[in-house]
Motif scaffolding. Structure first.
Motif, PDB file in Angstrom:
ATOM      1  N   ILE A 142      38.839  35.635 -47.231  1.00  0.00           N
ATOM      2  CA  ILE A 142      39.922  35.265 -46.310  1.00  0.00           C
ATOM      3  C   ILE A 142      40.228  33.788 -46.531  1.00  0.00           C
ATOM      4  CG2 ILE A 142      40.607  35.091 -43.886  1.00  0.00           C
ATOM      5  CD1 ILE A 142      38.665  37.433 -43.321  1.00  0.00           C
ATOM      6  N   VAL A 143      41.475  33.523 -46.886  1.00  0.00           N
ATOM      7  CA  VAL A 143      41.838  32.180 -47.336  1.00  0.00           C
ATOM      8  C   VAL A 143      42.796  31.531 -46.346  1.00  0.00           C
ATOM      9  CG1 VAL A 143      42.747  30.851 -49.260  1.00  0.00           C
ATOM     10  CG2 VAL A 143      41.726  33.100 -49.697  1.00  0.00           C
ATOM     11  N   GLY A 144      42.401  30.405 -45.800  1.00  0.00           N
ATOM     12  CA  GLY A 144      43.255  29.677 -44.870  1.00  0.00           C
ATOM     13  C   GLY A 144      43.927  28.500 -45.548  1.00  0.00           C
ATOM     14  N   ALA A 145      45.058  28.061 -44.980  1.00  0.00           N
ATOM     15  CA  ALA A 145      45.784  26.917 -45.544  1.00  0.00           C
ATOM     16  C   ALA A 145      45.919  25.781 -44.530  1.00  0.00           C
ATOM     17  CB  ALA A 145      47.157  27.357 -46.042  1.00  0.00           C
ATOM     18  N   ASP A 146      45.135  25.851 -43.447  1.00  0.00           N
ATOM     19  CA  ASP A 146      45.245  24.798 -42.423  1.00  0.00           C
ATOM     20  C   ASP A 146      43.909  24.553 -41.727  1.00  0.00           C
ATOM     21  OD1 ASP A 146      46.631  22.957 -40.659  1.00  0.00           O
ATOM     22  OD2 ASP A 146      46.501  24.478 -39.103  1.00  0.00           O
ATOM     23  N   GLU A 147      42.827  24.671 -42.483  1.00  0.00           N
ATOM     24  CA  GLU A 147      41.514  24.508 -41.866  1.00  0.00           C
ATOM     25  C   GLU A 147      41.301  23.079 -41.396  1.00  0.00           C
ATOM     26  OE1 GLU A 147      37.105  23.673 -41.934  1.00  0.00           O
ATOM     27  OE2 GLU A 147      38.726  22.732 -43.019  1.00  0.00           O
ATOM     28  N   GLU A 148      41.822  22.119 -42.179  1.00  0.00           N
ATOM     29  CA  GLU A 148      41.544  20.710 -41.894  1.00  0.00           C
ATOM     30  C   GLU A 148      42.328  20.177 -40.696  1.00  0.00           C
ATOM     31  OE1 GLU A 148      39.180  19.364 -43.239  1.00  0.00           O
ATOM     32  OE2 GLU A 148      38.939  19.950 -45.321  1.00  0.00           O
ATOM     33  N   SER A 149      43.314  20.887 -40.244  1.00  0.00           N
ATOM     34  CA  SER A 149      44.191  20.326 -39.219  1.00  0.00           C
ATOM     35  C   SER A 149      44.337  21.206 -37.986  1.00  0.00           C
ATOM     36  CB  SER A 149      45.578  20.063 -39.806  1.00  0.00           C
ATOM     37  OG  SER A 149      45.472  19.431 -41.041  1.00  0.00           O
ATOM     38  N   GLY A 150      43.392  22.046 -37.734  1.00  0.00           N
ATOM     39  CA  GLY A 150      43.454  22.766 -36.464  1.00  0.00           C
ATOM     40  C   GLY A 150      43.320  24.267 -36.533  1.00  0.00           C
ATOM     41  N   PHE A 151      42.998  24.803 -37.716  1.00  0.00           N
ATOM     42  CA  PHE A 151      42.691  26.237 -37.797  1.00  0.00           C
ATOM     43  C   PHE A 151      43.864  27.147 -37.455  1.00  0.00           C
ATOM     44  CE2 PHE A 151      38.204  27.902 -38.126  1.00  0.00           C
ATOM     45  CZ  PHE A 151      37.721  26.834 -38.838  1.00  0.00           C
ATOM     46  N   ARG A 152      45.099  26.627 -37.513  1.00  0.00           N
ATOM     47  CA  ARG A 152      46.227  27.499 -37.185  1.00  0.00           C
ATOM     48  C   ARG A 152      46.330  28.660 -38.164  1.00  0.00           C
ATOM     49  NH1 ARG A 152      50.506  22.728 -37.044  1.00  0.00           N
ATOM     50  NH2 ARG A 152      49.043  22.078 -38.654  1.00  0.00           N
ATOM     51  N   CYS A 153      45.800  28.451 -39.377  1.00  0.00           N
ATOM     52  CA  CYS A 153      45.802  29.528 -40.366  1.00  0.00           C
ATOM     53  C   CYS A 153      45.013  30.738 -39.874  1.00  0.00           C
ATOM     54  CB  CYS A 153      45.222  29.022 -41.685  1.00  0.00           C
ATOM     55  SG  CYS A 153      43.654  28.130 -41.531  1.00  0.00           S
ATOM     56  N   MET A 154      43.836  30.486 -39.300  1.00  0.00           N
ATOM     57  CA  MET A 154      43.007  31.603 -38.848  1.00  0.00           C
ATOM     58  C   MET A 154      43.563  32.226 -37.573  1.00  0.00           C
ATOM     59  SD  MET A 154      40.710  32.294 -41.039  1.00  0.00           S
ATOM     60  CE  MET A 154      42.030  31.982 -42.204  1.00  0.00           C
ATOM     61  N   LYS A 155      44.174  31.387 -36.740  1.00  0.00           N
ATOM     62  CA  LYS A 155      44.801  31.915 -35.523  1.00  0.00           C
ATOM     63  C   LYS A 155      45.888  32.912 -35.933  1.00  0.00           C
ATOM     64  CE  LYS A 155      46.804  30.359 -31.168  1.00  0.00           C
ATOM     65  NZ  LYS A 155      47.972  31.240 -31.178  1.00  0.00           N
ATOM     66  N   ARG A 156      46.732  32.474 -36.887  1.00  0.00           N
ATOM     67  CA  ARG A 156      47.805  33.346 -37.365  1.00  0.00           C
ATOM     68  C   ARG A 156      47.243  34.592 -38.054  1.00  0.00           C
ATOM     69  NH1 ARG A 156      50.029  36.794 -38.528  1.00  0.00           N
ATOM     70  NH2 ARG A 156      51.963  37.203 -39.646  1.00  0.00           N
ATOM     71  N   TYR A 157      46.230  34.411 -38.866  1.00  0.00           N
ATOM     72  CA  TYR A 157      45.669  35.532 -39.633  1.00  0.00           C
ATOM     73  C   TYR A 157      45.178  36.638 -38.699  1.00  0.00           C
ATOM     74  CZ  TYR A 157      42.889  38.157 -42.978  1.00  0.00           C
ATOM     75  OH  TYR A 157      42.376  39.174 -43.742  1.00  0.00           O
ATOM     76  N   PHE A 158      44.407  36.246 -37.696  1.00  0.00           N
ATOM     77  CA  PHE A 158      43.799  37.271 -36.847  1.00  0.00           C
ATOM     78  C   PHE A 158      44.739  37.797 -35.761  1.00  0.00           C
ATOM     79  CE2 PHE A 158      39.927  35.479 -38.803  1.00  0.00           C
ATOM     80  CZ  PHE A 158      39.471  36.654 -39.377  1.00  0.00           C
ATOM     81  N   GLU A 159      45.940  37.260 -35.716  1.00  0.00           N
ATOM     82  CA  GLU A 159      46.945  37.896 -34.853  1.00  0.00           C
ATOM     83  C   GLU A 159      47.312  39.284 -35.381  1.00  0.00           C
ATOM     84  OE1 GLU A 159      49.201  33.860 -33.309  1.00  0.00           O
ATOM     85  OE2 GLU A 159      50.303  35.246 -34.605  1.00  0.00           O
ATOM     86  N   THR A 160      47.255  39.443 -36.697  1.00  0.00           N
ATOM     87  CA  THR A 160      47.672  40.729 -37.272  1.00  0.00           C
ATOM     88  C   THR A 160      46.601  41.401 -38.117  1.00  0.00           C
ATOM     89  OG1 THR A 160      48.657  39.514 -39.122  1.00  0.00           O
ATOM     90  CG2 THR A 160      50.140  40.158 -37.340  1.00  0.00           C
TER      91      THR A 160
END
Ligand SMILES: [Zn+2]
Length: 225
Positions: A145-163
């Motif tokens: 699972i690859v995020g693109a915003d880990e360094e700035s607030g984890f919005r990548c994972m928030k978005r990922y696990f929405e769906t």
């Protein structure tokens, strides 16, 4: 299956992949954010690059809202998640070689994100590739699972696990893995102390439920500075 031999064979490709990923300046740029690239073009380009490597390797790939994505192997109900990220913090000063190129010196690759988290990300991807190429059938799924915003607030994972599906188990090879093997978010903390007669340097604080007598008494149990 000789895994060590297989890893040695993959080594030069792993290093060239790492250098290619380091060469993408995947720093957050909200001024250039779009619907397709919510964290700016750099993080999106790095995400796309890695997902393309997954497609090339014949793995199952999904991009999620320009914010994250996954690369998967195996079949079955169970899901193991390997959580990585391709964004980096700004380069800063003091580099001996350009930070977004990936230079080898003394058996190490230097560049912004070489350790956090492009190195571990590429290592995990190549490990999956080795398993896939071995032909060993998997009766569970393994998902990078690859995020693109880990360094700035984890919005990548928030978005990922929405769906997307939540793995039953997982680990996060981030930076100094295996010391760092799990992440649950990001905290920006500011420590301050009121001036007063007893005001000494802030040295430690106890975790709740342990020693609550203040600095000095919780040493070794809380976080020391
Ligand atoms: Zn990281």
């Amino acid at each position: 299956m000789d895994w060590k031999q297989s890893a040695e064979q993959a080594e030069s490709k792993l290093i060239s992949d790492l250098k290619a990923l380091i060469s993408i300046e995947s720093v957050l740029d909200e001024s250039a954010a779009t619907g397709e690239a919510p964290f700016g073009p750099g993080p999106k380009q790095a995400l796309d690059w890695l997902l393309d490597r997954g497609r090339e390797a014949g793995m199952t790939v999904k991009e999620v809202g320009g914010a994250a994505g996954h690369i998967e192997i195996g079949e079955g109900e169970g899901l193991l998640g390997i959580l990585c990220h391709v964004d980096v913090v700004p380069a800063g000063d003091g580099w001996e070689t350009p930070p977004f190129e990936g230079h080898e010196r003394n058996g190490k690759v230097y560049g912004r994100g070489a350790i956090d988290d492009k190195g571990p990300t590429i290592a995990a991807f190549h490990a999956m590739k080795m398993v896939k190429e071995s032909g060993i059938p998997l009766n569970e799924r393994v998902r990078l699972i690859v995020g693109a915003d880990e360094e700035s607030g984890f919005r990548c994972m928030k978005r990922y696990f929405e769906t997307e599906e939540m793995p039953e188990i997982g680990f996060a090879p981030d930076a100094d893995f295996p010391i760092i093997h799990a992440e649950k978010g990001i905290a920006d903390l500011v420590f301050s102390q009121l001036p007063g007669e007893d005001a000494g340097p802030l040295r430690s604080f106890p975790f709740r439920g342990q020693d609550e007598h203040g600095p000095g008494h919780g040493e070794g149990r809380g976080v020391a500075f």
